[in-house]
Design an enzyme around this catalytic site. Structure first.
Site, PDB file in Angstrom:
ATOM      1  N   SER A  28       0.849  -1.190   0.000  1.00  0.00           N
ATOM      2  CA  SER A  28       0.000   0.000   0.000  1.00  0.00           C
ATOM      3  C   SER A  28       0.886   1.241   0.000  1.00  0.00           C
ATOM      4  O   SER A  28       1.957   1.260   0.612  1.00  0.00           O
ATOM      5  CB  SER A  28      -0.897   0.016   1.243  1.00  0.00           C
ATOM      6  OG  SER A  28      -1.481   1.298   1.433  1.00  0.00           O
ATOM      7  N   SER A  29       0.421   2.296  -0.656  1.00  0.00           N
ATOM      8  CA  SER A  29       1.187   3.540  -0.652  1.00  0.00           C
ATOM      9  C   SER A  29       1.207   4.196   0.722  1.00  0.00           C
ATOM     10  O   SER A  29       1.973   5.138   0.946  1.00  0.00           O
ATOM     11  CB  SER A  29       0.630   4.516  -1.701  1.00  0.00           C
ATOM     12  OG  SER A  29      -0.740   4.786  -1.459  1.00  0.00           O
ATOM     13  N   CYS A  30       0.390   3.683   1.652  1.00  0.00           N
ATOM     14  CA  CYS A  30       0.463   4.149   3.043  1.00  0.00           C
ATOM     15  C   CYS A  30       1.809   3.792   3.679  1.00  0.00           C
ATOM     16  O   CYS A  30       2.157   4.334   4.736  1.00  0.00           O
ATOM     17  CB  CYS A  30      -0.650   3.521   3.873  1.00  0.00           C
ATOM     18  SG  CYS A  30      -2.303   4.028   3.398  1.00  0.00           S
ATOM     19  N   TYR A  42      -1.885   0.500  10.142  1.00  0.00           N
ATOM     20  CA  TYR A  42      -2.009  -0.233   8.881  1.00  0.00           C
ATOM     21  C   TYR A  42      -0.690  -0.209   8.117  1.00  0.00           C
ATOM     22  O   TYR A  42      -0.225  -1.236   7.603  1.00  0.00           O
ATOM     23  CB  TYR A  42      -3.123   0.411   8.054  1.00  0.00           C
ATOM     24  CG  TYR A  42      -3.326  -0.177   6.680  1.00  0.00           C
ATOM     25  CD1 TYR A  42      -3.974  -1.394   6.519  1.00  0.00           C
ATOM     26  CD2 TYR A  42      -2.894   0.503   5.538  1.00  0.00           C
ATOM     27  CE1 TYR A  42      -4.181  -1.929   5.253  1.00  0.00           C
ATOM     28  CE2 TYR A  42      -3.095  -0.024   4.274  1.00  0.00           C
ATOM     29  CZ  TYR A  42      -3.743  -1.236   4.138  1.00  0.00           C
ATOM     30  OH  TYR A  42      -3.937  -1.760   2.885  1.00  0.00           O
ATOM     31  N   LYS A  71       1.863  -3.329   6.887  1.00  0.00           N
ATOM     32  CA  LYS A  71       2.187  -3.525   5.473  1.00  0.00           C
ATOM     33  C   LYS A  71       3.701  -3.490   5.235  1.00  0.00           C
ATOM     34  O   LYS A  71       4.236  -4.275   4.435  1.00  0.00           O
ATOM     35  CB  LYS A  71       1.493  -2.449   4.632  1.00  0.00           C
ATOM     36  CG  LYS A  71      -0.001  -2.678   4.443  1.00  0.00           C
ATOM     37  CD  LYS A  71      -0.227  -3.914   3.594  1.00  0.00           C
ATOM     38  CE  LYS A  71      -1.659  -4.079   3.168  1.00  0.00           C
ATOM     39  NZ  LYS A  71      -1.849  -5.281   2.332  1.00  0.00           N
ATOM     40  N   HIS A 100     -13.280   4.637   1.502  1.00  0.00           N
ATOM     41  CA  HIS A 100     -12.215   5.549   1.127  1.00  0.00           C
ATOM     42  C   HIS A 100     -12.823   6.740   0.386  1.00  0.00           C
ATOM     43  O   HIS A 100     -14.039   6.836   0.218  1.00  0.00           O
ATOM     44  CB  HIS A 100     -11.192   4.837   0.249  1.00  0.00           C
ATOM     45  CG  HIS A 100     -10.328   3.874   0.990  1.00  0.00           C
ATOM     46  ND1 HIS A 100     -10.598   2.526   1.058  1.00  0.00           N
ATOM     47  CD2 HIS A 100      -9.198   4.070   1.714  1.00  0.00           C
ATOM     48  CE1 HIS A 100      -9.660   1.927   1.783  1.00  0.00           C
ATOM     49  NE2 HIS A 100      -8.808   2.829   2.195  1.00  0.00           N
TER      50      HIS A 100
END
Length: 308
Positions: free
Chosen positions: A103-105, A132, A136, A176
């Site tokens: 994820s880009s998070c 989160y 990841k 989202h």
């Protein structure tokens, strides 16, 4: 190939099962009852019995900014447990190829330029989804470490930008940005509301890719798996302001009212744009425009409402 897909009931998993890939390979997508990723022993047993040629790990506890802020413990522990149990069991079962969906998070907050894969763990994470993101990052690093220790195990991580599309979550408690916008504008249109609220001033920039494009990227990855780098962003390489998403969605929905801003609400990172140089070099680019993706997603939403 025999491919195990985790998260088959999620947005990515359900889109992938409708993709041409599902007809080209034997795609196994067991339910959580059939394969409980929180139970390490059951995961090990399932993999030993079924011996897939490749694993796509798309399962996860996902949600928007409200959900992440409300339940950080759940987002950290559940995503970490699922990923760790699966990756370690895959190695123990001798499964040589695994595609982990990141994820880009995972990237540091508030970087000026586009986020490169080498930026992971080089700065502070965004607090609103830190749990989160930590999970990841850990699972992605675990895949990387296994491949370093034993190079015959090709465990790779692709890092999608934010996604939207069919099978998304439209409930405001979990949604989202884009499904939340479509739901909000649709309800405002039905109720004749003159104005719709936007959190913050709407200038934060976001990169949202249509989920079908991710499926195309995953199909390309599977066909040329051994050419994949350890980490690869999968995104658009360009972004829009939140205000622009609202404006484009209003045109698709047919909402003609105005917008007002609540500057007291959290907005997350000011910008989160991925550098897609590696994906471009790999030979893949996204194909859907914003209007095309929004139109398909809104049609899915309307059909979803009809089904109750």
């Amino acid at each position: 190939m025999k491919i195990l897909l985790t998260g088959g009931s999620g947005m990515v998993g359900r889109n992938l099962q409708q993709h041409a890939l599902a007809g080209q390979h034997q795609l196994l997508a067991p339910s959580s009852k059939e394969l409980n990723l929180f139970d390490a022993k059951q995961v090990q047993q399932w993999l030993s019995e079924n011996q897939p040629d490749l694993i796509i790990h798309a399962a996860g506890r996902v949600g928007g900014i409200q959900a992440n802020m409300r339940e950080p413990v759940r987002f950290l522990t559940e995503n970490l447990d699922m990923g760790q149990n699966l990756v370690l069991a895959a190695r123990a079962s001798g499964i040589k190829r695994l595609l982990n969906i990141g994820s880009s998070c995972m990237y540091p907050r508030n970087r000026e330029g586009a986020l490169q894969e080498s930026d992971i763990l080089t700065g502070e994470l965004e607090p609103t989804n830190e749990g989160y993101a930590l999970a990841k990052i850990t699972v992605a690093r675990l895949c990387d470490y296994i491949s370093r220790e034993t190079p015959e195990f090709i465990y790779r991580t692709i890092i999608p930008c934010n996604l939207y599309g069919a099978f998304d979550k439209f409930d405001p408690r979990w949604s989202h940005l884009i499904p939340a916008i479509l739901h909000k504008l649709h309800q405002a249109k039905l109720n004749g509301e003159a104005s719709v609220e936007i959190w913050g001033d709407g200038t934060a920039r976001r990169e949202f890719m249509f989920a079908e494009d991710l499926c195309e990227a995953m199909s390309a990855c599977i066909e040329r798996f051994d050419e994949l780098p350890d980490y690869m962003n999968v995104g658009l390489g360009y972004d829009y302001m939140v205000n622009e998403y609202y404006q484009a969605a209003a045109e698709v929905v047919g909402y003609t009212g105005t917008f007002h801003f609540d500057l007291t609400k959290p907005v997350g990172m000011a910008r989160k744009l991925t550098d897609v140089s590696r994906a471009t070099s790999f030979g893949w680019t996204a194909s859907h425009s914003l209007k095309e993706g929004l139109s398909k997603t809104y049609q899915y939403y309307l059909d979803y409402l009809k089904q109750g």
